[in-house]
Structures are given as C-alpha cells and as structure tokens.
Design an enzyme around this catalytic site. Sequence first.
Site, PDB file in Angstrom:
ATOM      1  N   THR A 270       0.736  -1.272   0.141  1.00  0.00           N
ATOM      2  CA  THR A 270      -0.081   0.062   0.002  1.00  0.00           C
ATOM      3  C   THR A 270       0.860   1.292  -0.006  1.00  0.00           C
ATOM      4  O   THR A 270       2.118   1.406   0.430  1.00  0.00           O
ATOM      5  CB  THR A 270      -0.850   0.132   1.125  1.00  0.00           C
ATOM      6  OG1 THR A 270      -1.417   1.436   1.612  1.00  0.00           O
ATOM      7  CG2 THR A 270      -0.131  -0.350   2.437  1.00  0.00           C
ATOM      8  N   TYR A 313      -1.841  -0.231  10.554  1.00  0.00           N
ATOM      9  CA  TYR A 313      -2.075  -0.906   9.297  1.00  0.00           C
ATOM     10  C   TYR A 313      -0.926  -0.882   8.611  1.00  0.00           C
ATOM     11  O   TYR A 313       0.089  -1.671   7.865  1.00  0.00           O
ATOM     12  CB  TYR A 313      -3.282  -0.507   8.690  1.00  0.00           C
ATOM     13  CG  TYR A 313      -3.549  -0.977   7.242  1.00  0.00           C
ATOM     14  CD1 TYR A 313      -3.773  -2.176   6.849  1.00  0.00           C
ATOM     15  CD2 TYR A 313      -3.141   0.141   6.090  1.00  0.00           C
ATOM     16  CE1 TYR A 313      -4.093  -2.592   5.423  1.00  0.00           C
ATOM     17  CE2 TYR A 313      -3.293  -0.093   4.822  1.00  0.00           C
ATOM     18  CZ  TYR A 313      -3.707  -1.612   4.549  1.00  0.00           C
ATOM     19  OH  TYR A 313      -3.808  -1.806   3.176  1.00  0.00           O
TER      20      TYR A 313
HETATM   21  N1  LIG Z   1      -8.469  -1.818  -2.382  1.00  0.00           N
HETATM   22  C1  LIG Z   1      -7.617  -0.939  -2.237  1.00  0.00           C
HETATM   23  O1  LIG Z   1      -7.668   0.239  -2.748  1.00  0.00           O
HETATM   24  C2  LIG Z   1      -6.202  -1.227  -1.801  1.00  0.00           C
HETATM   25  C3  LIG Z   1      -5.147  -0.477  -1.906  1.00  0.00           C
HETATM   26  C4  LIG Z   1      -4.170  -0.774  -1.230  1.00  0.00           C
HETATM   27  C5  LIG Z   1      -3.757  -2.050  -0.750  1.00  0.00           C
HETATM   28  N2  LIG Z   1      -4.584  -2.962  -1.110  1.00  0.00           N
HETATM   29  C6  LIG Z   1      -4.473  -4.370  -0.460  1.00  0.00           C
HETATM   30  O2  LIG Z   1      -4.879  -5.283  -1.486  1.00  0.00           O
HETATM   31  C7  LIG Z   1      -5.452  -6.420  -0.889  1.00  0.00           C
HETATM   32  C8  LIG Z   1      -6.848  -6.583  -1.288  1.00  0.00           C
HETATM   33  O3  LIG Z   1      -7.584  -5.662  -0.969  1.00  0.00           O
HETATM   34  P1  LIG Z   1      -9.091  -5.581  -1.305  1.00  0.00           P
HETATM   35  O4  LIG Z   1      -9.664  -4.100  -1.639  1.00  0.00           O
HETATM   36  O5  LIG Z   1      -9.589  -6.616  -2.339  1.00  0.00           O
HETATM   37  O6  LIG Z   1      -9.801  -6.116   0.222  1.00  0.00           O
HETATM   38  P2  LIG Z   1     -10.895  -7.076   0.545  1.00  0.00           P
HETATM   39  O7  LIG Z   1     -11.386  -6.792   1.991  1.00  0.00           O
HETATM   40  O8  LIG Z   1     -12.191  -6.957  -0.503  1.00  0.00           O
HETATM   41  O9  LIG Z   1     -10.145  -8.530   0.141  1.00  0.00           O
HETATM   42  C9  LIG Z   1      -9.532  -8.992   1.202  1.00  0.00           C
HETATM   43  C10 LIG Z   1      -9.758 -10.418   1.410  1.00  0.00           C
HETATM   44  O10 LIG Z   1      -9.052 -11.120   2.258  1.00  0.00           O
HETATM   45  C11 LIG Z   1      -9.723 -11.910   3.048  1.00  0.00           C
HETATM   46  N3  LIG Z   1      -9.211 -12.046   4.558  1.00  0.00           N
HETATM   47  C12 LIG Z   1      -8.988 -11.182   5.349  1.00  0.00           C
HETATM   48  N4  LIG Z   1      -8.295 -11.872   6.306  1.00  0.00           N
HETATM   49  C13 LIG Z   1      -8.100 -13.144   6.065  1.00  0.00           C
HETATM   50  C14 LIG Z   1      -7.450 -14.211   6.808  1.00  0.00           C
HETATM   51  N5  LIG Z   1      -6.919 -13.961   7.954  1.00  0.00           N
HETATM   52  N6  LIG Z   1      -7.169 -15.308   6.033  1.00  0.00           N
HETATM   53  C15 LIG Z   1      -7.682 -15.368   4.783  1.00  0.00           C
HETATM   54  N7  LIG Z   1      -8.442 -14.573   4.078  1.00  0.00           N
HETATM   55  C16 LIG Z   1      -8.581 -13.507   4.685  1.00  0.00           C
HETATM   56  C17 LIG Z   1     -10.902 -11.312   3.062  1.00  0.00           C
HETATM   57  O11 LIG Z   1     -12.142 -12.230   3.424  1.00  0.00           O
HETATM   58  C18 LIG Z   1     -11.199 -10.612   1.827  1.00  0.00           C
HETATM   59  O12 LIG Z   1     -11.875 -11.570   1.127  1.00  0.00           O
HETATM   60  C19 LIG Z   1      -5.255  -6.278   0.423  1.00  0.00           C
HETATM   61  O13 LIG Z   1      -3.830  -6.699   0.818  1.00  0.00           O
HETATM   62  C20 LIG Z   1      -5.146  -4.766   0.666  1.00  0.00           C
HETATM   63  O14 LIG Z   1      -4.275  -4.725   1.902  1.00  0.00           O
HETATM   64  C21 LIG Z   1      -5.895  -2.619  -1.270  1.00  0.00           C
END
Ligand SMILES: NC(=O)c1ccc[n+]([C@@H]2O[C@H](COP(=O)([O-])OP(=O)(O)OC[C@H]3O[C@@H](n4cnc5c(N)ncnc54)[C@H](O)[C@@H]3O)[C@@H](O)[C@H]2O)c1
Length: 496
Positions: A270, A313
């Site tokens: 991130t 985070y």
């Molecule tokens: N969406 C954004 O803008 C953004 C920006 C920067 C980084 N990210 C990173 O991208 C990745 C995906 O983000 P997203 O937006 O799809 O979020 P999201 O919350 O939709 O997806 C995360 C998934 O991880 C699963 N999860 C959480 N804890 C878990 C665990 N202990 N074991 C197994 N599964 C688990 C959740 O059920 C969910 O399906 C994350 O690592 C997030 O930090 C996202």
Amino acid sequence: GAVAQAGWLELLGARGVLREIDALGVQVRLDTVEPGGHFWPRRITALWDILLRHESKAEIWITHTGHANAGAHDRAQIRAFLETMDAPVQRFYWYSAQDRDESEATGLFDLRGAPRLLARMLAEGGPVRLRELLALSQRGRSHNGKGVALITGGAGFIGTNLAARLLGEGRNVRILDNLCRPGTETNLRWLANQFGERIEFRLADVRDRLALRDAVADATEVFHLAAQVAVTSSLVDPLHDFDINGRGTLNLLEELRRLDKPPPLLFTSTNKVYGGLDDLPLVVNDTRYELADPDLRRRGIDESRPIAFCSPYGCSKGASDQYVLDFARTFHLPAAVLRMSCIYGPHQFGTEDQGWVAHFARQALARQPIVIYGDGRQVRDILFVEDLVDALLLARDHIDGLRGHAFNMGGGPRNTVSLRELLAELGRMHNRPPEVRYENWRASDQRYYVSDVARFQAATGWAPRTSVTEGLERMHEWLLAQRPSPAVPERGRVAL
Ligand SMILES: NC(=O)c1ccc[n+]([C@@H]2O[C@H](COP(=O)([O-])OP(=O)(O)OC[C@H]3O[C@@H](n4cnc5c(N)ncnc54)[C@H](O)[C@@H]3O)[C@@H](O)[C@H]2O)c1
C-alpha cells in the site's frame, strides 16, 4: 444430565432408573474429538439403543458442546455446528454465545463482540447458508494436471476480479479466504456460478500455516491479497491486524521457501508505507490539495521516497512488504511488491472504513448521507480494478526482471480525484448532489497521494487504460445490478 457412559446407562436401565428420567444429557466439545465427522450419530445411536431396550421415554439432549476457534478455524467450527444440528437429539446447547476469555474462543461472537463467520452466516441465511458454504468449499479439487493459480483473499474485491480474469482465460484458480469481510460470500457464489468447477475454494485462514502449505504445494503462481485492510480497525486492535498481515504473510513466505521451485509471488502492499508525506509543501484550492512542486505534481510519488510506516495497518503491511522483498533477496524467491493507491470497481463492498470510492457511490445511489473525515480536499490517484489486474498479470509474466523490487501502482497523475470532486461527479451522475456531513480528520490520513508509475511502466509496458469517468460508470452499473429485487424471505432464517 447423566454421564453418557454405556456401562453406567446399562446399570441404570437394569435398576429401572431410566424409566424415571425425562432427559439424558451428553456433553462433548467437538474440538477435543478426532476430526472427520459423524461423531454424534455413532455416539447418540448407541444411547438410543440402550434407552429403547430399557423402555425409557427419556429425551437425549446435548447439554454442552462447541468448538474452539481462536481465529483460524471457521470451517471446523461451522462443520461442528452443522453436525450438532443434525445429531439425533431433541435439543442442544452450544457453548457459547460470546467468548468469556481469550483462552476459551468457543463463542459465536469473539471477545470484542464481533461475529465469527458461523454467527454471520447464521444471521444472514441460517443453516441453509452454512451448508451452501461448506459445499462451496469442497468444490473443484482436480486440475487435470494443468496447474492452479492461488489467490489468498481471492473472494475479496481485487481477488474476485483477478480470479474472474484468470478463469476467463481458461485457467484453474484456487481461492484461499476466510470470508471475514461481508460481501465476500456473494463474490464467491458469483465466481462459482460463472466458472463452475475450475474454481476451487478453501475456507481457510492465512494464520493457519498447514492450510497454506497445502494450498501452495502445486500452485503455479501466488497472489497474496488476504489482509486486514482497514486503518481504522488496525487502530482498534493492532495485534489482530499484525497477526493477519504480518504473521500471515510470513507464514506464506515460509511455506513458499520450503518448495523446491517456488512459484512467482505478487504481494499487494500500500501507499501507506510512505507515511503521511507531511514534509511535501502543498497548495490548496477550492476542491483539492496540490503539490507545490510542479515537477513532482507532474510525476507523482516514486519508489525513492523513504518508507515511513504510520498507523498499525501501515506498519503491518509495510513489514510484510519488506519481508517479501527480503525473501526475494535472501532466499531467492521470485517475488515482487505492488504499493497500491486507491483501487475501485465492481465486486467492491466498500465501507466507511475501506474502499471509499465504492462506499461513496453506494451511499449516493441509496440516497444515504456520506461522512467526510477532514475537509474533503484529500487527493488520490484512483485506479480501475481491471487495470490493476493487467498490472498483476504483467508482474507475474515479468517476474524475473521484477523480483526483489517494489513498484508504486495507481491511476497516476492523469487519474486523480479529491473527495469533493468525486462527490461532484456522483452528483452529476445522479442529477442530485449527495448529502454530506463533515467530521474531524482521521489519524494518519494523507492529504495528497499520487503514484508515479513510471518504473512499473518501463519494466512491463503497462499503463492505466480506464479514465475516472468511465471507471465510475462501470462501477455504477455493477452497483445497479446488485440492488436487491423486492424482498423474498429466505428459508431457514434465524435470529441471533
Ligand atoms: N482496495 C484498495 O484500494 C487497496 C489499496 C492498497 C492495498 N490494497 C491491498 O490489496 C489487497 C486486497 O484488497 P481488497 O480491496 O480486495 O480488500 P478485500 O477486503 O475486499 O479483500 C481481502 C480479502 O482477504 C480476506 N481475508 C482477510 N483476512 C483473512 C485471513 N486471515 N485469512 C484469509 N483470508 C482473509 C477477506 O475475507 C477478503 O476476501 C489487500 O492486501 C489490501 O491491503 C488494497
């Protein structure tokens, strides 16, 4: 309750006592017995035999049962609950509604009062939903020797879009997800309906190393997306945040390191690893902050920016980001990191805590008020999820050149928007300005962040293709399609 020992019962029967009692109590915690199921039928049928033989009209109650689940064992807890529901008894008592202390994690709700998956699924769709979920998690285990791409967190927003692309290309996909985020089960059902048996789902947690070991064993590539994703939640429970983001990632790295030929690993980090960027002089106008330095404004923030973790985070994701890079260096894993700005698009169940573009769009569509923390002039470069999927796949294809490096990833200077500007855009789409309330700034919120994506672009040829306006329209279409048709009460719904 009586102790369910066959010898004792026979004795009670022989003395005529069983004819005098109303109910026989049995108590066993299911996490203390051999896994594999069918525990109750074996145990209870033998008891019924004895009662019948002694002409007893007693009922059989399970007076105390349950399954510990300190976080990583939702599947086992759900199975135990369903098996107990199916037990041939008149009633059962589940231990417990809520955890009482940390050592006894048997509750439907944890110590903080947060529902475990079992409780959430029961509340949303009753036992029917639980059975559906277990059925989903048993699908598609054979890949005809064609290999399988592993996506941790694959039922989430980005994971679902990535899975859909890979499946659309004819690939097999394995999703490992604990479904802790509401909405993920909807994504999973959508994927299963669209792509049938080529999607394999494992209801598992990245804190469970053995589950990861099994999941990576035959994977041809790994996208590590599973995470605790909200800064706000990390401030409430930093240990929980670190356990999933920090230890979960290290678990995965360790399991990859055990393999003779580890597959490519892409990690979604991130922009928060760069901290608040408070040293960058800003100018402010009516709708947004801008960088005072015109050159930096034109290019965005690049990877030479020193990392400065802020918020739990930021620390847990930043630590994982560094571990991934170090495992590439020290143990030669073919691994790379994308430091992502705001991603948005279909399948995003955005909330006030994470996924603000989708959250604003959903609130505007539902004519619900939107809360802005700060003055709303914060600027981000937003990236449509399909463009991110392109980047993830290109990163995989170019892993030999990219390994051991981190790349900033976002919409770049051409796709920036402030919260106020997004509200105005949504107002135009709906012919009505959304209702807005302003609150204090949130801890560690960056006033301005725009990625310089030149390094990734030079290495892979990637460029974002979707404009903000087009991306918002596509997300809007998806949101419209999501709107529930007039309510049909779901069978088997239970109140908690
Ligand atoms: N969406 C954004 O803008 C953004 C920006 C920067 C980084 N990210 C990173 O991208 C990745 C995906 O983000 P997203 O937006 O799809 O979020 P999201 O919350 O939709 O997806 C995360 C998934 O991880 C699963 N999860 C959480 N804890 C878990 C665990 N202990 N074991 C197994 N599964 C688990 C959740 O059920 C969910 O399906 C994350 O690592 C997030 O930090 C996202």
